[in-house]
Design an enzyme around this catalytic site. Structure first.
Site, PDB file in Angstrom:
ATOM      1  N   ARG A 127     -14.156   2.843   4.871  1.00 51.77           N
ATOM      2  CA  ARG A 127     -12.999   1.967   5.062  1.00 51.77           C
ATOM      3  C   ARG A 127     -11.683   2.735   5.161  1.00 51.77           C
ATOM      4  NH1 ARG A 127     -11.679  -0.860  -0.054  1.00 51.77           N
ATOM      5  NH2 ARG A 127     -10.083   0.736  -0.301  1.00 51.77           N
ATOM      6  N   ARG A 164      -5.512   2.156 -13.186  1.00 54.20           N
ATOM      7  CA  ARG A 164      -4.119   2.283 -12.740  1.00 54.20           C
ATOM      8  C   ARG A 164      -3.506   0.962 -12.296  1.00 54.20           C
ATOM      9  NH1 ARG A 164      -4.422   6.455  -9.132  1.00 54.20           N
ATOM     10  NH2 ARG A 164      -3.779   7.989 -10.678  1.00 54.20           N
ATOM     11  N   HIS A 191     -15.758   3.455 -14.639  1.00 55.10           N
ATOM     12  CA  HIS A 191     -15.568   2.680 -13.415  1.00 55.10           C
ATOM     13  C   HIS A 191     -16.826   1.908 -13.023  1.00 55.10           C
ATOM     14  CE1 HIS A 191     -14.795   2.371  -8.900  1.00 55.10           C
ATOM     15  NE2 HIS A 191     -13.698   1.852  -9.409  1.00 55.10           N
ATOM     16  N   HIS A 215     -15.405  -3.220   0.354  1.00 52.59           N
ATOM     17  CA  HIS A 215     -15.373  -2.558  -0.949  1.00 52.59           C
ATOM     18  C   HIS A 215     -16.745  -2.092  -1.441  1.00 52.59           C
ATOM     19  CE1 HIS A 215     -14.453  -2.392  -5.412  1.00 52.59           C
ATOM     20  NE2 HIS A 215     -13.421  -1.749  -4.905  1.00 52.59           N
ATOM     21  N   TYR A 234     -12.763  -9.465  -1.573  1.00 55.54           N
ATOM     22  CA  TYR A 234     -13.371  -8.138  -1.456  1.00 55.54           C
ATOM     23  C   TYR A 234     -14.842  -8.315  -1.093  1.00 55.54           C
ATOM     24  CZ  TYR A 234      -9.469  -5.842  -4.002  1.00 55.54           C
ATOM     25  OH  TYR A 234      -8.247  -5.361  -4.410  1.00 55.54           O
ATOM     26  N   ARG A 290     -11.172  -4.010 -13.902  1.00 61.66           N
ATOM     27  CA  ARG A 290     -10.050  -4.879 -13.520  1.00 61.66           C
ATOM     28  C   ARG A 290     -10.558  -6.325 -13.566  1.00 61.66           C
ATOM     29  NH1 ARG A 290      -6.301  -1.346 -11.121  1.00 61.66           N
ATOM     30  NH2 ARG A 290      -7.205   0.385  -9.950  1.00 61.66           N
ATOM     31  N   ASN A 338       0.830  -1.211   0.000  1.00 64.37           N
ATOM     32  CA  ASN A 338       0.000   0.000   0.000  1.00 64.37           C
ATOM     33  C   ASN A 338       0.863   1.259   0.000  1.00 64.37           C
ATOM     34  OD1 ASN A 338      -2.388  -1.394   0.017  1.00 64.37           O
ATOM     35  ND2 ASN A 338      -2.886  -0.990   2.156  1.00 64.37           N
TER      36      ASN A 338
END
Length: 724
Positions: free
Chosen positions: A578, A419, A449, A606, A482, A389, A50
């Site tokens: 979160r 990204r 997205h 998530h 997730y 993704r 991270n």
């Protein structure tokens, strides 16, 4: 209080510092003795990866602002320079805590369990040393390439995040001097070698001892044998190091004739961006450190000594290699979602009514089966889907390819600008195109997205549209770790909206009106404002007013100001955030009705859920968007209503349990810090464990009776711990 006062910088937390606090909460999981030992190691690894990404993107962006002379302050009133100064200080403290956790707690505990991790080759026994030397000669020596630096060989390009070993060398007497380096009168020269990433970083050393395992880090094998790489020279000193570089892509989409090719070219630049952080062995020779600082152009604020192995992501590489069931969490097997019989016709099941899924407690497999079934169903005419993704060996991609080969009309938007997944997405996009799919590479200036899949089917009574809407990516791997929500529906009104979404993405066709779907950047912000304004009006009228929301991040100033306005009017607001939270709680007259909790657990939280009491009519929404400027203004996002009352109760049940969590939840106090709840005298509630228990209970009980059909919010204000 005037409305403009709600945007006063003193009411806001800096985004970057808030993120660092989130990483601290993850580190606390690595410290928590209630977690199995290897889970603690994985949490430590997550904090390291991270932090790398944070530097490559967020710190890099701040440095770019300074280079560009950008002086505008952020929502908390800090300039880029002030933010970098605070980040540097906080990060130095954080990295110290990482190594304290590793050295004082995790490694000794592993040793007690019979797991020995050699982080210094001097600790090898004679027999272990012999094995290591043979391993070096057989596997490493033929692969590595030492790089000398002198007048004819400049300092090499060091790859972003790669682990390297820097050495100071001194020529042995009687050996020809092949290196022309060093200052006059200085006999030492510099050399560096990359620790190869093609060889596992963790090597197990065979042992005859029962119930014992010994591992050594690859760089320690190289350090022990470093002299073999520089024969003819004495090695004065050798130490590991690595550099973190600016990895934020800068693409001029307006001038890019071919976005795919432009991103391909930019990806090569990522590995050689500006050096922004230097990690090095804490014992490194000062002369060697000074040399590296000069080569990477970093000052003392951006060098970070490692009191142990550089790059703590090695902790995750141990996962699975270390033996012992007690060292790991009990694996979770996702259950079949309520309303979906295993092996049944998925389209027939959806026609019976909307279906809700709460992953990973509910299996993600039905989402994959939805696309698989559509690919071979003779009645299916078209499949349209957005992909942000996906996994490395995606079954959804394979199903879409199969559909195109079967003559279906397949349209896929693959977001190339996701990204760190750009290269992966480019490969998938090209494979889909070769299979005959129509591929859209996203929109100029916007990331797509949203998570939506549309299947158009020709049935006896006409065309019917089946839609999946979700909060998470179409990634079968991350769906296991997730927490995300999704629904299947064939409601005509949502089907019409879904068609409009894809027509808008593939061309310039925006409908005159929308039935249910809320889209960013078109009107999502104003819709949320109107929903909050209604609660404000109800509170002012003396009615019950309540907002509850769950998201990853909250850092949009205007949205926070609107929440402050609502709190000041008496609206009770409960938030599950979160990560980043730039809102401050407990400010008299501003945020004293706002309560924030953050949950860090086995699974990565998530899902995005939004609840508004609406004078008893209770409106519930889910979607892909956080309350961040990028989600509201610079991305194509979808938030959708939960229309079925039974499903609405299930979604509200998620919020209720998470806001009752006193095991993994921390509450945000008025001092801007996060604290665990005081559980003395109270039943322990862990939301993730609760959802696993409920899903498992469906294997034994009637699944239709597990969830309540009605829901009355009874959330209490967070209970503060007496000791902080």
């Amino acid at each position: 209080m005037a409305e403009t006062a709600f945007t006063d910088p003193k009411y806001y937390e800096n985004r970057e510092l808030s993120w660092l606090k989130f990483n601290v909460r993850i580190l606390n999981e690595a410290k928590d003795r209630k977690n199995p030992l290897m889970e603690r190691m994985s949490f430590l690894s997550i904090t390291a990866s991270n932090l790398d990404e944070f530097f490559m993107v967020r710190v890099a962006s701040l440095k770019d602002m300074i280079h560009a002379g950008y002086t505008k302050k952020d929502l908390a009133g800090m300039t880029a320079k002030e933010q970098l100064s605070a980040i540097s200080q906080e990060t130095h403290d954080f990295i110290d805590k990482q190594y304290q956790t590793l050295n004082r707690s995790l490694l000794p505990l592993l040793d007690k369990e019979g797991i020995r991790i050699i982080t210094d080759f001097h600790d090898l026994t004679k027999e272990e040393g012999a094995f290591v030397d043979t391993y070096f000669e057989k596997y490493l020596y033929p692969v590595v390439t030492p790089m000398a630096v002198d007048a004819s060989r400049p300092f090499p390009l060091v790859l972003n995040k790669s682990l390297n070993i820097a050495s100071l060398l001194k020529k042995k007497k009687g050996v020809p001097n092949l290196m022309k380096g060093g200052k006059r009168g200085d006999p030492t020269v510099f050399a560096t070698v990359q620790v190869p990433s093609v060889i596992p970083r963790i090597i197990e050393i065979p042992s005859d001892e029962p119930n014992r395992q010994t591992f050594i880090l690859l760089e320690q094998i190289m350090l022990r044998n470093i002299g073999e790489l520089y024969k003819g020279y004495d090695v004065v000193s050798s130490y590991p190091y690595r550099v973190i570089r600016n990895a934020d892509l800068d693409i001029d989409e307006d001038d890019a004739a071919d976005l795919l090719q432009e991103i391909k070219k930019s990806l090569h630049k990522r590995e050689w961006g500006e050096g922004i952080r230097l990690d090095y062995d804490a014992h490194m020779d000062k002369k060697l450190l000074a040399y590296l600082m000069k080569q990477f152009n970093v000052n003392e604020s951006w060098i970070y000594p490692a009191s142990g192995p550089c790059d703590l992501t090695f902790c995750m590489k141990l996962y699975g290699q270390v033996e012992g069931k007690s060292l790991y969490k009990k694996p979770w097997t996702p259950r079949q979602p309520v309303g979906l019989k295993e092996g049944a016709d998925i389209f027939a099941e959806i026609r019976k009514g909307d279906i809700f899924m709460n992953h990973p407690y509910d299996s993600f497999e039905p989402v994959v089966d939805f696309i698989r079934a559509a690919a071979v169903d003779e009645k299916v005419l078209a499949i349209k889907q957005t992909l942000y993704r996906v996994s490395g060996n995606s079954p959804i991609i394979a199903a879409l390819q199969k559909a195109a080969e079967n003559g279906k009309q397949v349209t896929v938007l693959v977001e190339l600008k996701a990204r760190f997944d750009e290269e992966n997405n480019i490969q998938w996009a090209q494979k889909l195109e070769k299979s005959g799919c129509h591929v859209i590479y996203g929109l100029v200036g916007l990331k797509t997205h949203c998570k939506i899949a549309l299947v158009v089917r020709d049935e006896e009574d006409g065309i019917r549209r089946y839609v999946h809407l979700g909060t998470g990516n179409y990634n079968d791997n991350t769906a296991k770790i997730y927490t995300d929500c999704g629904i299947f529906t064939c409601k005509e009104s949502i089907g019409e909206d879904a068609t409009a979404v894809f027509n808008m993405l593939s061309g310039y066709s925006e409908p005159e009106h929308w039935n249910h779907l809320i889209l960013a950047p078109i009107w999502m912000r104003t819709k949320f404002y109107s929903l909050i304004d209604r609660e404000i009006a109800n509170a002012k009228a003396g009615k019950k007013a309540l907002i509850a929301a769950k998201m990853n991040s909250l850092c949009d100033r205007d949205m926070i100001a609107k929440l402050y306005e609502a709190s000041a009017a008496g609206v009770e607001i409960f938030l599950v955030v979160r990560g980043i939270c730039c809102l401050r709680t407990g400010i008299p007259g501003v945020s004293d009705h706002i309560h924030v909790v953050s949950i860090v657990g086995t699974f990565l939280e998530h899902a995005r859920i939004f609840y508004f009491y609406a004078d008893g009519q209770e409106e519930v929404y889910m979607g892909s968007a956080d309350w961040m400027p990028r989600n509201l203004d610079r991305r194509v996002e979808i938030v959708f209503p939960v229309l079925d009352d039974a499903l609405k109760a299930r979604v509200l049940h998620i919020l209720d349990v998470q806001l009752s969590d006193n095991l993994k939840a921390c509450f945000l106090d008025s001092d801007g810090e996060y604290y665990h709840f005081d559980r003395r005298g109270k039943k322990a509630i862990g939301s993730q464990q609760t959802f696993m228990d409920e899903a498992a209970a469906r294997d034994k009980d009637n699944p239709e009776n597990i969830f309540p059909r009605t829901f009355t919010p009874v959330w209490a204000a967070p209970r503060k711990a007496e000791e902080k």
